[in-house]
Structure formats: C-alpha cells, structure tokens
Design a protein around this motif. Structure first.
Motif, PDB file in Angstrom:
ATOM      1  N   TYR A  10       0.762  -1.131  -0.016  1.00  0.00           N
ATOM      2  CA  TYR A  10       0.063  -0.069   0.068  1.00  0.00           C
ATOM      3  C   TYR A  10       0.777   1.454  -0.170  1.00  0.00           C
ATOM      4  O   TYR A  10       0.563   2.146  -0.762  1.00  0.00           O
ATOM      5  N   VAL A  11       1.845   1.476   1.067  1.00  0.00           N
ATOM      6  CA  VAL A  11       2.675   2.612   0.900  1.00  0.00           C
ATOM      7  C   VAL A  11       3.489   2.755  -0.230  1.00  0.00           C
ATOM      8  O   VAL A  11       3.550   3.666  -0.872  1.00  0.00           O
ATOM      9  N   ASP A  30      10.195  -5.086  -5.643  1.00  0.00           N
ATOM     10  CA  ASP A  30       9.804  -6.088  -4.413  1.00  0.00           C
ATOM     11  C   ASP A  30      10.127  -7.297  -4.526  1.00  0.00           C
ATOM     12  O   ASP A  30      10.629  -7.815  -5.763  1.00  0.00           O
ATOM     13  N   LYS A  35       3.917  -8.537  -7.961  1.00  0.00           N
ATOM     14  CA  LYS A  35       3.615  -7.176  -7.943  1.00  0.00           C
ATOM     15  C   LYS A  35       4.418  -6.577  -9.013  1.00  0.00           C
ATOM     16  O   LYS A  35       4.245  -5.633  -9.525  1.00  0.00           O
ATOM     17  N   THR A  86       6.385  -4.040   8.606  1.00  0.00           N
ATOM     18  CA  THR A  86       6.879  -4.439   9.886  1.00  0.00           C
ATOM     19  C   THR A  86       5.693  -4.860  10.757  1.00  0.00           C
ATOM     20  O   THR A  86       5.317  -4.438  11.726  1.00  0.00           O
ATOM     21  N   THR A 128       6.771   2.037   9.502  1.00  0.00           N
ATOM     22  CA  THR A 128       6.661   2.343  10.763  1.00  0.00           C
ATOM     23  C   THR A 128       7.702   1.501  11.752  1.00  0.00           C
ATOM     24  O   THR A 128       7.596   0.388  11.553  1.00  0.00           O
ATOM     25  N   GLU A 164      -5.596   3.908   4.370  1.00  0.00           N
ATOM     26  CA  GLU A 164      -5.874   3.140   3.375  1.00  0.00           C
ATOM     27  C   GLU A 164      -7.407   3.582   2.968  1.00  0.00           C
ATOM     28  O   GLU A 164      -8.429   3.892   3.985  1.00  0.00           O
TER      29      GLU A 164
END
Ligand SMILES: NC(=O)c1ccc[n+]([C@@H]2O[C@H](COP(=O)([O-])OP(=O)(O)OC[C@H]3O[C@@H](n4cnc5c(N)ncnc54)[C@H](O)[C@@H]3O)[C@@H](O)[C@H]2O)c1
Length: 440
Positions: A10-11, A30, A35, A86, A128, A164
């Motif tokens: 997502y990020v 990735d 992906k 994470t 994060t 999201e």
C-alpha cells in the motif's frame, strides 16, 4: 530525482506512483514477482481510489518501472525509500526482518552499481518502526568509513500518514511532512523530493519521527475506543450517544484541540476524577465494561507514583513544592496531584515546604478546606509565605507554578534538583544545572 522504492504494498505503490507523477524517475522493487510484473504492465498491486490510473499513467510515460533486482533500482539513485512491512512478532513487537533484509540488499547493491551524480544517496525509512531503529539498525548499515568508493549516505525517517481507502488523496495532501534526520544533505534531498506538496517540512531528530507515527495511530485507536465506550455505556441509559459525540466534537476549545495533549503531570481537581468515578460507577451498575475509561485512573496514579519515585531516588530529605492547587490560577486543591505528592512525602518522613501563589489556608472554606486538612492536617506549618522561604534549604523543588515570583526565586537560589511538572518554566530555569524536565 532518481528514486528507488523498496516494497510495493500500500505505502510503496502509492509512494512510487505518486513521486513518479511529479517528475521523479522511480524504480519500484519488491521480492514478490507478481507485484513487480503487475506494475510493469501498468497494473496496481493494491486497490485504492485513483491508484490504478496513477500507476497506468506513470508506467506508460516511463516515469515508473519495477524490478525485483535492488541493484537495478539503485544504480545512480539519489534516494531509496524503504516501505517494507513491519508486522507484529508473536510477542507484539515490530518484526524488523523485512527492513533488515531490505537495508542489507541496498548496502550490497552499492558495491555493484554507480553512485548518484551528486555522490550523496539518502536512505529513507517510510515503514513504521520503533524509536531507536534509525540509530541501531539503519545507520550502522551505512557506516561512512565502510562504504564503497564514491558513495556517501545519509539516513532519515519519514513516516507515512496515508489512510487506506483514501491513500492517494492523503499522499498528495498529508497532515504534515515530518523528517527525522541529523544529516543536512538527507534533509535537502527530502525537501527537494517533496517540494511538489508545497508544505513546510518539519525536521526533527530521528526518534521523534519514529515515535510520532505510533503516537498518531495510538491516538486514533483511543479516539475510536473512547467514542465506543461512551456509546456502550450511555446506551444503557437511553442516551443518543451519536448526538452526544456530535455535540462533543463542536467544542474545539477543549475537546478537539491541542488542550490536554502535553505530557506532564497528573490530572486532578474537583471534576475530572469525580466524574470519571461516576462513569465507572454507572458502568459497574449496568455491567458494562469500559476498560479505557477505567484505566485512566490507574494511569493517572502511575504519573504521581513516578514523580514520588524520582524524587525519592535523589536521596533528598527536604523537598519544596512550588504550586499546590490542581492547576495554576485557582485555589482549588481538591484532588490536586501536588497535594497528593505533599501527603506522600510527609508520609515518607521528608521535610516538606510548600508555596502556592494563590492558596491561602486562612481563606479556604468548605469542601476545599476539608480536603486540604484531611490530606495535610498541619498544613499551616508546611506553607511558606514566599517562594524563597519555601526553597530555603530544599534539596529538591517540584514546580507546577509558573508564577513570576516563583521563577525568580528559583533563579536566585536554585536548589540542587528542580522537577519541572509543567514544561512551561522557561529557558532560564531550564538552563539550571539541576533542571529535570518531564521525561515520561
Ligand atoms: N498500510 C497503511 O495504511 C500504512 C500507512 C502508514 C504506514 N504504514 C507502514 O508502512 C509499512 C508498509 O506497510 P504496507 O501496508 O505498505 O505493507 P504491505 O505488506 O502492503 O507491503 C509491504 C511490501 O514489502 C515487500 N517486501 C518485503 N520485503 C522486501 C524486501 N526485502 N525488498 C523489497 N520488498 C520487500 C512485500 O513483498 C510487500 O509487497 C509498514 O511498516 C506499515 O506499518 C502502513
């Protein structure tokens, strides 16, 4: 700028496509080939409003490409942005394995590819991560003396605040852009990278940037839980809690504001503890659990206990409290945490002296007076008429008052240790050798 984005979830996908749409040359990386293949064909690996079009457009223009080879992405890159997951460990901690591997991949690739034209590369952590990660995990990988010829690396933490469901819109209109770094060139790189946002960048130290994301997410979780506890409790009393909370949100002075959001001393006074207890009683009466609201009392007690422990740890025998009421500009001492401190210090056998610019026991009446006497029966003997007299001989001062006379006395005759409970005592007091700020 040439940018490598590691992690295309997502990020990473939104970051990569978003930066590519703003004139940067972006290569997404990735470990998941599906992906990479998807992006290479212009298909977004995540579903978000607007992302499909953004990926299709930036891939078609050549601004965004994808690969599973970190070296291919890092060749001549000015910036790498790490957006890997994470996730939680079984213990609940943050699993740093993906991050460690991504950093190792970047470092290994540096041996094989050309440095950027400027010679300076910035490694940015967007995932994060807990405070300390930058110092303990990120910086050591790029230790200056051990880098390949031609590479200079600065590291930075730049937390992501997208949600999201509105991730693309949030990316282009973030609540703030915060960069944690001690490296001027990393700061300059990120300023250039995010210039299109037209926002000022808040540059802070790395742990502050790391902690900020947790503080934000925790607060959001607390808000949801608070509203739900209010709803679950008052539904027992036929209250329209949605209406209550709508009105609640109209108060942007105290409720939806920066008020009460500075770490400092415990809450007290004649209303907050009493009304929380009343809500806890309503919850018991109706068998509704409200653990968040119940825990506020426990958490508040831990703040008081923490101050007591820190003061006792100094080994002092004589303490001075500058400020006794539960907040400044009032003489209300009911359930004042400072009064609680005084009572506990007296109980521990310490000699206590108190000055409060407003509290005058001769003028107190009613519940206020009874509360003061129940806590400190011989309060008149402890109260000093001036801050200087309260401070005389004190080894520790615990300061809640910001009264100018109090601050002047502290500067005239500073005690060996000054505990600042308000964070508002000013630079001169903060510069005293014995100054101790609130460090929880
Ligand atoms: N999802 C959100 O709304 C959101 C918002 C802000 C911050 N964050 C944080 O950002 C980070 C990423 O979140 P996400 O939701 O995008 O995760 P995600 O799981 O959707 O994506 C992570 C991607 O990283 C890839 N990856 C793992 N190891 C890799 C490696 N060594 N090299 C390259 N790619 C690798 C994975 O294959 C996966 O595609 C997390 O730390 C998360 O807490 C998430």
């Amino acid at each position: 700028m040439r940018v490598a984005v590691l992690g295309l979830g997502y990020v990473g996908t939104i970051t990569a496509a978003g930066l590519a749409s703003q004139g940067h040359e972006v290569v997404g990386v990735d470990v998941d080939e599906t992906k990479v293949d998807g992006i290479s064909k212009g298909v977004s690996p995540v579903i978000e409003p607007g992302i499909e079009a953004l990926v299709t457009r930036t891939v078609a223009s050549g601004a965004l490409t994808a690969t599973s080879d970190v070296a291919a992405a890092l060749d001549r890159a000015d910036v790498s942005i790490v957006c890997v997951g994470t996730p939680s460990t079984p213990r609940g901690g943050s699993d740093m394995a993906f991050l460690a591997r991504a950093l190792g991949d970047i470092r290994a690739a540096m041996e094989r590819v050309r440095p950027p034209a400027s010679g300076h590369h910035t490694v940015v952590i967007r995932s994060t991560v807990p405070p300390g990660t930058g110092a303990n995990l990120v910086a050591p990988v790029f230790h200056a003396g051990e880098l390949p010829q031609g590479w200079a690396v600065g590291t930075a933490m730049c937390p992501e605040f997208l949600r999201e469901g509105s991730a693309v819109a949030d990316f282009f209109d973030p609540p703030f852009v915060v960069v944690g770094t001690a490296d001027d060139r990393a700061d300059a790189s990120l300023t250039e990278l995010f210039a299109f946002l037209g926002q000022d960048i808040e540059v802070v130290d790395v742990p502050t940037a790391e902690a900020l994301k947790y503080a934000c997410n925790a607060f959001h979780a607390v808000k949801v839980t608070f509203a739900n506890e209010v709803g679950r409790l008052f539904s027992q009393f036929d209250v329209d809690s949605r209406r209550v909370m709508e009105l609640f949100c109209e108060d942007d002075k105290l409720n939806i504001s920066a008020a009460y959001l500075r770490p400092g001393f415990a809450f007290g006074g004649s209303c907050l503890p009493k009304d929380l207890r009343a809500m806890q009683d309503l919850a018991r009466m109706t068998a509704v659990d409200i653990p968040l609201l119940t825990a506020t009392t426990v958490s508040n007690e831990l703040v008081v206990r923490g101050v007591v422990d820190r003061v006792l740890a100094t080994g002092c025998t004589r303490v001075c409290l500058l400020g006794l009421s539960f907040k400044t500009q009032t003489d209300d001492v009911r359930e004042s945490p400072s009064l609680e401190l005084a009572e506990r210090f007296v109980g521990k056998g310490l000699e206590v002296r108190i000055f409060d610019p407003i509290v005058n026991p001769d003028r107190l009446v009613g519940a206020n007076l009874r509360h003061l006497q129940s806590k400190l029966s011989h309060v008149n003997r402890l109260l000093a008429p001036t801050p200087a007299q309260a401070l005389a001989g004190a080894e520790v001062a615990i300061v809640t008052s910001t009264d100018p006379a109090v601050l002047r006395s502290l500067l005239d005759t500073p005690p060996p240790v000054v505990f600042d409970m308000s964070g508002r005592l000013g630079e001169a007091v903060e510069a005293l050798p014995g100054y101790r700020g609130v460090s929880w």
